[in-house]
Design an enzyme around this catalytic site. Structure first.
Site, PDB file in Angstrom:
ATOM      1  N   ASP A 113      62.341  74.243   9.480  1.00 18.26           N
ATOM      2  CA  ASP A 113      61.636  74.480  10.734  1.00 18.26           C
ATOM      3  C   ASP A 113      62.580  74.589  11.911  1.00 18.26           C
ATOM      4  O   ASP A 113      62.295  75.267  12.894  1.00 18.26           O
ATOM      5  CB  ASP A 113      60.644  73.336  11.016  1.00 18.26           C
ATOM      6  CG  ASP A 113      59.549  73.261   9.975  1.00 18.26           C
ATOM      7  OD1 ASP A 113      59.597  74.046   9.007  1.00 18.26           O
ATOM      8  OD2 ASP A 113      58.652  72.413  10.125  1.00 18.26           O
ATOM      9  N   ASP A 202      60.336  78.275  16.691  1.00 13.42           N
ATOM     10  CA  ASP A 202      60.715  77.404  15.591  1.00 13.42           C
ATOM     11  C   ASP A 202      61.511  78.269  14.610  1.00 13.42           C
ATOM     12  O   ASP A 202      61.191  79.451  14.410  1.00 13.42           O
ATOM     13  CB  ASP A 202      59.481  76.853  14.864  1.00 13.42           C
ATOM     14  CG  ASP A 202      58.825  75.677  15.599  1.00 13.42           C
ATOM     15  OD1 ASP A 202      59.171  75.424  16.774  1.00 13.42           O
ATOM     16  OD2 ASP A 202      57.951  75.027  14.986  1.00 13.42           O
ATOM     17  N   HIS A 251      55.029  79.396  11.332  1.00 17.67           N
ATOM     18  CA  HIS A 251      56.000  79.451  10.237  1.00 17.67           C
ATOM     19  C   HIS A 251      55.620  80.525   9.223  1.00 17.67           C
ATOM     20  O   HIS A 251      54.560  80.466   8.600  1.00 17.67           O
ATOM     21  CB  HIS A 251      56.180  78.087   9.568  1.00 17.67           C
ATOM     22  CG  HIS A 251      56.565  77.032  10.574  1.00 17.67           C
ATOM     23  ND1 HIS A 251      56.471  75.696  10.323  1.00 17.67           N
ATOM     24  CD2 HIS A 251      57.052  77.144  11.834  1.00 17.67           C
ATOM     25  CE1 HIS A 251      56.883  75.016  11.402  1.00 17.67           C
ATOM     26  NE2 HIS A 251      57.234  75.885  12.334  1.00 17.67           N
ATOM     27  N   ASP A 253      56.709  81.289   6.276  1.00 15.67           N
ATOM     28  CA  ASP A 253      56.994  81.165   4.851  1.00 15.67           C
ATOM     29  C   ASP A 253      55.792  80.816   3.966  1.00 15.67           C
ATOM     30  O   ASP A 253      55.974  80.439   2.797  1.00 15.67           O
ATOM     31  CB  ASP A 253      58.184  80.230   4.591  1.00 15.67           C
ATOM     32  CG  ASP A 253      58.067  78.898   5.306  1.00 15.67           C
ATOM     33  OD1 ASP A 253      57.016  78.644   5.915  1.00 15.67           O
ATOM     34  OD2 ASP A 253      59.037  78.117   5.265  1.00 15.67           O
ATOM     35  N   CYS A 359      60.097  74.932   3.190  1.00 12.34           N
ATOM     36  CA  CYS A 359      60.120  74.120   4.422  1.00 12.34           C
ATOM     37  C   CYS A 359      61.188  73.029   4.345  1.00 12.34           C
ATOM     38  O   CYS A 359      61.848  72.714   5.331  1.00 12.34           O
ATOM     39  CB  CYS A 359      58.795  73.403   4.643  1.00 12.34           C
ATOM     40  SG  CYS A 359      57.323  74.396   4.511  1.00 12.34           S
TER      41      CYS A 359
HETATM   42  N1  ARG Z   1      51.336  78.009   8.428  1.00 12.63           N
HETATM   43  C1  ARG Z   1      51.584  77.710   7.053  1.00 12.63           C
HETATM   44  C2  ARG Z   1      50.284  77.479   6.316  1.00 12.63           C
HETATM   45  O1  ARG Z   1      49.643  76.462   6.463  1.00 12.63           O
HETATM   46  C3  ARG Z   1      52.507  76.547   6.852  1.00 12.63           C
HETATM   47  C4  ARG Z   1      53.938  76.899   6.983  1.00 12.63           C
HETATM   48  C5  ARG Z   1      54.828  75.764   6.654  1.00 12.63           C
HETATM   49  N2  ARG Z   1      56.188  76.163   6.742  1.00 12.63           N
HETATM   50  C6  ARG Z   1      57.177  75.398   7.204  1.00 12.63           C
HETATM   51  N3  ARG Z   1      58.393  75.898   7.224  1.00 12.63           N
HETATM   52  N4  ARG Z   1      56.963  74.198   7.672  1.00 12.63           N
HETATM   53  O2  ARG Z   1      49.861  78.301   5.571  1.00 12.63           O
END
Ligand code: ARG
Length: 377
Positions: A113, A202, A251, A253, A359
């Site tokens: 992050d 981030d 995020h 990913d 993550c």
């Molecule tokens: N927004 C994403 C979801 O809930 C979570 C991403 C988490 N990624 C991270 N690098 N903390 O689908």
């Protein structure tokens, strides 16, 4: 003065798939219950075992998460990857600046992050949650060591944000989760919780494909943040991307995941929106975009504030090998079908500490150099 050291460390990573040699893997120690703040609303914990709790997460959860993290560290070490761990700070203490006070921090499990590695540079993101203002301190011992050991390493930090009330839209969230639809329609109209008061991003909003960086515009990264990244990486092409139908656009990913040159995995529930003129970028360059398999779980782990699409949040060890959460059977099958050797590991007990395998890690060294995978822009 630089301390002489015998560590042979190389900081270099240009994409998400080249052979991994050295990585930072987070730890669960010191992780705290999240507390709502202007940038994010956490629903009250439904599990009576944790209702109303604040401060440090219970030790048995920390131990269970660390067991899974340590196991992944072993798996990577056995495959020749050097694995470093951050040093927790007193996350249960309040964050106090001239502009705000927040009762506690989050922890140092999700290294991705906050640290963005581009070539020999490791960049500390501004972050956009108040609870994450001091998180970089947990990674400083490592970054200092890399700086001393690798004469080419560039240790940079984006401008520290103020995160005053002006950085957030007031009352963006209401208290009911039934409000998902309202948030989705706002987010689809690019009306996000953060304002354009200052530069915000981030690190996990970016995904790297050599010369091209794809950066998600959403709750944690604003347009100024993307503009700053563009100016900061003038040799790169920084593509702003959005995803529709996402109630928590943070995020990239779990939404867009490069697998190897020519192959991208996308979230079937969150249609990708590229900038005008870039809609056909993948096609034009012979990249195939495959929709990810459905998650194996309908409900998320207790205390995990991310969606079940953590199923897509795996870690590539090289363009043929991937570490995936073991219960994500559909995702595992799909990756096998796509020709990957899949290494399943238990990781669900880590989720409450901020996500899954991608993550939890930040690249220090992957082999390879900066290639142009999208010559037709
Ligand atoms: N927004 C994403 C979801 O809930 C979570 C991403 C988490 N990624 C991270 N690098 N903390 O689908």
């Amino acid at each position: 003065m630089t301390t002489p050291t015998t560590d042979r460390i190389v900081v270099s990573s240009w994409n998400e798939w080249d052979p991994l040699r050295h990585v930072i893997l987070g730890v669960a120690d010191g992780g705290c219950f999240p507390v709502s703040e202007p940038a994010i609303h956490y629903d009250p914990v439904e599990d009576p075992a944790y209702a109303g709790m604040t401060g440090r997460l219970p030790q048995e959860l920390v131990d269970r998460a660390n067991e899974e993290l340590d196991h992944v560290a072993d798996v990577m070490r056995r495959r020749g990857v050097r694995v470093d761990r951050p040093t927790p700070i007193a996350f249960e203490r309040p964050v106090v600046t001239p502009d705000f006070e927040h009762p506690s921090m989050l922890g140092c499990m999700p290294a991705r992050d906050i640290l963005l590695t581009v070539g020999s540079e490791m960049l500390e993101a501004t972050m956009s949650y108040r609870s994450r203002w001091f998180e970089y301190l947990a990674y400083r011992p490592l970054l200092q060591r890399y700086f001393e050991a690798d004469p080419r390493m560039r240790h940079t930090a984006a401008p520290r944000p103020r995160l005053s009330a002006r950085s957030y839209k007031p009352d963006y969230f209401t208290t009911s989760i039934a409000d998902f639809d309202r948030i989705i329609s706002k987010a689809d109209a690019l009306d996000f919780v953060t304002t354009e008061e200052e530069i915000l991003f981030d690190a996990a909003d970016a995904t790297r494909c050599g010369r091209d960086l794809f950066v998600q515009h959403g709750f944690t990264t604003n347009l100024k943040g993307i503009d700053w990244l563009r100016r900061h990486f003038p040799e790169h092409r920084v593509h702003r991307v959005n995803f529709r139908n996402d109630p928590d656009p943070v995020h990239i990913d779990c939404s867009l995941v490069p697998l190897r040159p020519g192959l991208m995995l996308a979230n079937p529930n969150r249609p990708l929106v590229m900038e005008p003129g870039m809609e056909k970028l993948f096609e034009r360059n012979g990249w195939e975009v495959v929709m990810a398999a459905k998650p194996a779980h309908e409900r998320q782990m207790p205390l995990c504030y991310y969606s079940v699409w953590l199923s897509m949040n795996f870690l590539l060890l090289d363009p043929k090998t991937v570490i995936v959460e073991e219960t994500e059977v559909y995702q595992n099958e799909q990756l096998s079908r796509l020709g990957f050797e899949v290494i399943p590991v238990p990781f669900r007990n880590v989720y409450a500490f901020g996500g899954s395998l991608h993550c939890a890690t930040a690249d220090v060294h992957r082999e390879g150099s900066c290639e142009d995978y999208f010559p037709r822009q």
